[in-house]
Structure formats: structure tokens, C-alpha cells
Design a protein around this motif. Structure first.
Motif, PDB file in Angstrom:
ATOM      1  N   GLY A 113       0.780  -1.227   0.000  1.00 36.33           N
ATOM      2  CA  GLY A 113       0.000   0.000   0.000  1.00 36.33           C
ATOM      3  C   GLY A 113       0.805   1.267   0.000  1.00 36.33           C
ATOM      4  O   GLY A 113       2.015   1.265  -0.187  1.00 36.33           O
ATOM      5  N   GLN A 114       0.098   2.334   0.271  1.00 42.20           N
ATOM      6  CA  GLN A 114       0.672   3.670   0.224  1.00 42.20           C
ATOM      7  C   GLN A 114       0.822   4.290   1.609  1.00 42.20           C
ATOM      8  O   GLN A 114       0.890   5.502   1.741  1.00 42.20           O
ATOM      9  N   LEU A 115       0.850   3.460   2.655  1.00 37.76           N
ATOM     10  CA  LEU A 115       0.888   3.964   4.026  1.00 37.76           C
ATOM     11  C   LEU A 115       2.090   4.878   4.241  1.00 37.76           C
ATOM     12  O   LEU A 115       3.231   4.492   4.027  1.00 37.76           O
ATOM     13  N   GLU A 116       1.811   6.125   4.646  1.00 41.35           N
ATOM     14  CA  GLU A 116       2.845   7.124   4.884  1.00 41.35           C
ATOM     15  C   GLU A 116       3.074   7.387   6.366  1.00 41.35           C
ATOM     16  O   GLU A 116       4.173   7.741   6.760  1.00 41.35           O
ATOM     17  N   GLN A 117       2.019   7.259   7.174  1.00 38.80           N
ATOM     18  CA  GLN A 117       2.133   7.515   8.606  1.00 38.80           C
ATOM     19  C   GLN A 117       1.476   6.378   9.368  1.00 38.80           C
ATOM     20  O   GLN A 117       0.312   6.057   9.135  1.00 38.80           O
ATOM     21  N   GLN A 138       6.336   3.672   1.235  1.00 38.50           N
ATOM     22  CA  GLN A 138       5.988   5.095   1.323  1.00 38.50           C
ATOM     23  C   GLN A 138       6.043   5.630   2.747  1.00 38.50           C
ATOM     24  O   GLN A 138       5.805   6.809   2.981  1.00 38.50           O
ATOM     25  N   LEU A 139       6.360   4.759   3.709  1.00 35.50           N
ATOM     26  CA  LEU A 139       6.324   5.136   5.116  1.00 35.50           C
ATOM     27  C   LEU A 139       7.331   6.238   5.422  1.00 35.50           C
ATOM     28  O   LEU A 139       8.523   6.093   5.206  1.00 35.50           O
ATOM     29  N   GLY A 140       6.817   7.374   5.912  1.00 35.06           N
ATOM     30  CA  GLY A 140       7.670   8.499   6.275  1.00 35.06           C
ATOM     31  C   GLY A 140       7.704   8.745   7.767  1.00 35.06           C
ATOM     32  O   GLY A 140       8.633   9.339   8.284  1.00 35.06           O
ATOM     33  N   GLU A 141       6.660   8.279   8.469  1.00 29.86           N
ATOM     34  CA  GLU A 141       6.601   8.468   9.924  1.00 29.86           C
ATOM     35  C   GLU A 141       6.098   7.192  10.577  1.00 29.86           C
ATOM     36  O   GLU A 141       5.035   6.677  10.233  1.00 29.86           O
ATOM     37  N   LEU A 142       6.876   6.698  11.507  1.00 26.39           N
ATOM     38  CA  LEU A 142       6.550   5.497  12.260  1.00 26.39           C
ATOM     39  C   LEU A 142       6.823   5.784  13.721  1.00 26.39           C
ATOM     40  O   LEU A 142       7.937   6.120  14.091  1.00 26.39           O
ATOM     41  N   ASP A 143       5.788   5.687  14.567  1.00 26.41           N
ATOM     42  CA  ASP A 143       5.981   5.881  15.999  1.00 26.41           C
ATOM     43  C   ASP A 143       5.240   4.792  16.745  1.00 26.41           C
ATOM     44  O   ASP A 143       4.014   4.715  16.705  1.00 26.41           O
ATOM     45  N   LEU A 144       6.005   3.918  17.373  1.00 24.82           N
ATOM     46  CA  LEU A 144       5.469   2.788  18.130  1.00 24.82           C
ATOM     47  C   LEU A 144       5.834   2.923  19.608  1.00 24.82           C
ATOM     48  O   LEU A 144       5.758   1.946  20.350  1.00 24.82           O
ATOM     49  N   SER A 145       6.207   4.102  20.049  1.00 22.94           N
ATOM     50  CA  SER A 145       6.673   4.297  21.420  1.00 22.94           C
ATOM     51  C   SER A 145       5.557   4.084  22.437  1.00 22.94           C
ATOM     52  O   SER A 145       4.376   4.216  22.130  1.00 22.94           O
ATOM     53  N   GLY A 146       5.974   3.712  23.653  1.00 22.02           N
ATOM     54  CA  GLY A 146       5.027   3.562  24.741  1.00 22.02           C
ATOM     55  C   GLY A 146       4.173   2.312  24.659  1.00 22.02           C
ATOM     56  O   GLY A 146       3.021   2.321  25.099  1.00 22.02           O
ATOM     57  N   ASN A 147       4.702   1.242  24.097  1.00 23.84           N
ATOM     58  CA  ASN A 147       4.011  -0.040  24.029  1.00 23.84           C
ATOM     59  C   ASN A 147       4.816  -1.075  24.801  1.00 23.84           C
ATOM     60  O   ASN A 147       5.736  -0.727  25.537  1.00 23.84           O
ATOM     61  N   GLU A 148       4.492  -2.322  24.649  1.00 23.81           N
ATOM     62  CA  GLU A 148       5.210  -3.408  25.325  1.00 23.81           C
ATOM     63  C   GLU A 148       5.922  -4.291  24.306  1.00 23.81           C
ATOM     64  O   GLU A 148       5.928  -5.510  24.411  1.00 23.81           O
ATOM     65  N   LEU A 149       6.524  -3.639  23.308  1.00 23.77           N
ATOM     66  CA  LEU A 149       7.206  -4.362  22.236  1.00 23.77           C
ATOM     67  C   LEU A 149       8.545  -4.898  22.726  1.00 23.77           C
ATOM     68  O   LEU A 149       9.185  -4.319  23.607  1.00 23.77           O
ATOM     69  N   SER A 150       8.982  -5.990  22.126  1.00 22.46           N
ATOM     70  CA  SER A 150      10.256  -6.607  22.489  1.00 22.46           C
ATOM     71  C   SER A 150      10.949  -7.103  21.230  1.00 22.46           C
ATOM     72  O   SER A 150      10.394  -7.043  20.141  1.00 22.46           O
ATOM     73  N   GLY A 151      12.164  -7.585  21.392  1.00 19.56           N
ATOM     74  CA  GLY A 151      12.901  -8.116  20.245  1.00 19.56           C
ATOM     75  C   GLY A 151      13.723  -7.047  19.567  1.00 19.56           C
ATOM     76  O   GLY A 151      14.036  -6.014  20.147  1.00 19.56           O
ATOM     77  N   GLU A 152      14.042  -7.316  18.315  1.00 20.87           N
ATOM     78  CA  GLU A 152      14.913  -6.421  17.562  1.00 20.87           C
ATOM     79  C   GLU A 152      14.115  -5.574  16.578  1.00 20.87           C
ATOM     80  O   GLU A 152      13.030  -5.951  16.144  1.00 20.87           O
ATOM     81  N   ILE A 153      14.701  -4.450  16.211  1.00 21.30           N
ATOM     82  CA  ILE A 153      14.137  -3.619  15.147  1.00 21.30           C
ATOM     83  C   ILE A 153      14.462  -4.317  13.837  1.00 21.30           C
ATOM     84  O   ILE A 153      15.600  -4.747  13.622  1.00 21.30           O
ATOM     85  N   PRO A 154      13.494  -4.460  12.940  1.00 16.66           N
ATOM     86  CA  PRO A 154      13.754  -5.148  11.670  1.00 16.66           C
ATOM     87  C   PRO A 154      14.952  -4.546  10.939  1.00 16.66           C
ATOM     88  O   PRO A 154      15.087  -3.324  10.826  1.00 16.66           O
ATOM     89  N   GLY A 155      15.805  -5.432  10.457  1.00 16.70           N
ATOM     90  CA  GLY A 155      17.057  -5.028   9.829  1.00 16.70           C
ATOM     91  C   GLY A 155      16.918  -4.122   8.629  1.00 16.70           C
ATOM     92  O   GLY A 155      17.737  -3.252   8.410  1.00 16.70           O
ATOM     93  N   GLY A 156      15.914  -4.297   7.833  1.00 12.52           N
ATOM     94  CA  GLY A 156      15.779  -3.511   6.616  1.00 12.52           C
ATOM     95  C   GLY A 156      15.099  -2.185   6.785  1.00 12.52           C
ATOM     96  O   GLY A 156      14.822  -1.488   5.808  1.00 12.52           O
ATOM     97  N   LYS A 161      13.322   4.695   2.251  1.00 12.57           N
ATOM     98  CA  LYS A 161      13.913   5.966   1.842  1.00 12.57           C
ATOM     99  C   LYS A 161      13.199   7.192   2.392  1.00 12.57           C
ATOM    100  O   LYS A 161      13.798   8.222   2.607  1.00 12.57           O
ATOM    101  N   LYS A 162      11.888   7.091   2.626  1.00  9.88           N
ATOM    102  CA  LYS A 162      11.128   8.250   3.084  1.00  9.88           C
ATOM    103  C   LYS A 162      11.016   8.328   4.594  1.00  9.88           C
ATOM    104  O   LYS A 162      10.558   9.330   5.133  1.00  9.88           O
ATOM    105  N   LEU A 163      11.450   7.289   5.306  1.00  9.04           N
ATOM    106  CA  LEU A 163      11.315   7.236   6.750  1.00  9.04           C
ATOM    107  C   LEU A 163      12.344   8.128   7.412  1.00  9.04           C
ATOM    108  O   LEU A 163      13.541   8.027   7.164  1.00  9.04           O
TER     109      LEU A 163
END
Length: 165
Positions: A113-117, A138-156, A161-163
């Protein structure tokens, strides 16, 4: 009339609002559940942020093939994200921040898709960040802060390019 005037309820009928494309009722004091009837309209934008909606977001929320913006932040919504958010490739903005959503972030969110935010700040999401997030070109803004996520940030993720990192 049985029950009198006080028993009448206003019902939103999709066929009366066939041309409605945008619903903006943010920053009010609306409460209860998100009416399923809203999701049956051919919407391109659904803005319900800063209200007091509760319970789960209806599964049908992204059934509109034209939905490009879903803004439901700062409510009291619970449960997992609707499964059908995975199939809507027209979404450019998803903001579910400041709720009580839980479970894992869907691995196939808006595929191709075209998800940007993608804003999922301050919820109860758990597990890892899905590797498939790197497919949101197309993702330019990603904010997942303040959750209970664990593990590693995906390598790729740095290949997006727009993030803004």
C-alpha cells in the motif's frame, strides 16, 4: 406508539449518506462504541480522535475501498486492531495512539500500500515489530513508542527511503 418518544433512537442509515466521504467529529465528548454504521459508508477519511469511544474498533472499519485516513487516537479503544486493516492498500495514515489496543502489530498491515504515517503511540501492543514493516515503501513516519514491544528492530528498516529516523 410503543415505548413513547423517549425510546426512539437515531439510526445512521448508509443509503441516506451515500455521498458522504469525510467524517470529522474529533475533540468532542462522544462516548460508547464506534457505530458500525459509520464503517458502512464510502468514506475516505474517518476522524474520531479525542473522544471517549470504548471497546473494540468494528472489524468493518477498513472495508471502505476508499478509506485513506483513519484517526482514532486518544479514546479508550481496546482489543486487537481489526484484521481487515491488513487488506486496505489505500490507507495513507493510521493513527491509533493513546488507546488500549493490545496484541501484536499485524504482520501484513496494508500490504503493497501507500501507508505514509503509522502512529501507534501509548497502547498495549506486544511482541516484536513485524519484519514486513520494511515493505511499506511510502512510510515516512513510524511511531510505536510507549508499548510493550520486544525483540529487535527489523534489519531492513533503514532501507525505507522516506522514513525519518
Amino acid at each position: 406508539m410503543e415505548g413513547g418518544v423517549n425510546s426512539r433512537k437515531l439510526k445512521l442509515q448508509p443509503w441516506n449518506l451515500a455521498e458522504l466521504r469525510n467524517i470529522e467529529v474529533s475533540m468532542n465528548d462522544l462516548n460508547g462504541t464506534v457505530p458500525d454504521e459509520l464503517t458502512q459508508l464510502p468514506l475516505s477519511s474517518l476522524s474520531l480522535y479525542q473522544n471517549r469511544f470504548t471497546e473494540e474498533l468494528p472489524e468493518s472499519v477498513a472495508d471502505s475501498p476508499n478509506l485513506s485516513e483513519l484517526k482514532v487516537s486518544s479514546n479508550r479503544l481496546t482489543g486487537p486492531l481489526p484484521v481487515n486493516l491488513r487488506k486496505n492498500s489505500k490507507l495513507v495514515l493510521i493513527d491509533v495512539s493513546n488507546n488500549f489496543f493490545s496484541g501484536q502489530i499485524p504482520a501484513s498491515l496494508c500490504p503493497g500500500g501507500q501507508l505514509e504515517q503509522l502512529l501507534m503511540i501509548h497502547n498495549l501492543f506486544s511482541g516484536s515489530i513485524p519484519d514486513s514493516i520494511v515493505n511499506l515503501e511510502q512510510l515516512g513516519e513510524l511511531d510505536l513508542s510507549g508499548n510493550e514491544l520486544s525483540g529487535e528492530i527489523p534489519g531492513g528498516i533503514s532501507s525505507l527511503k522516506k522514513l525519518n529516523l
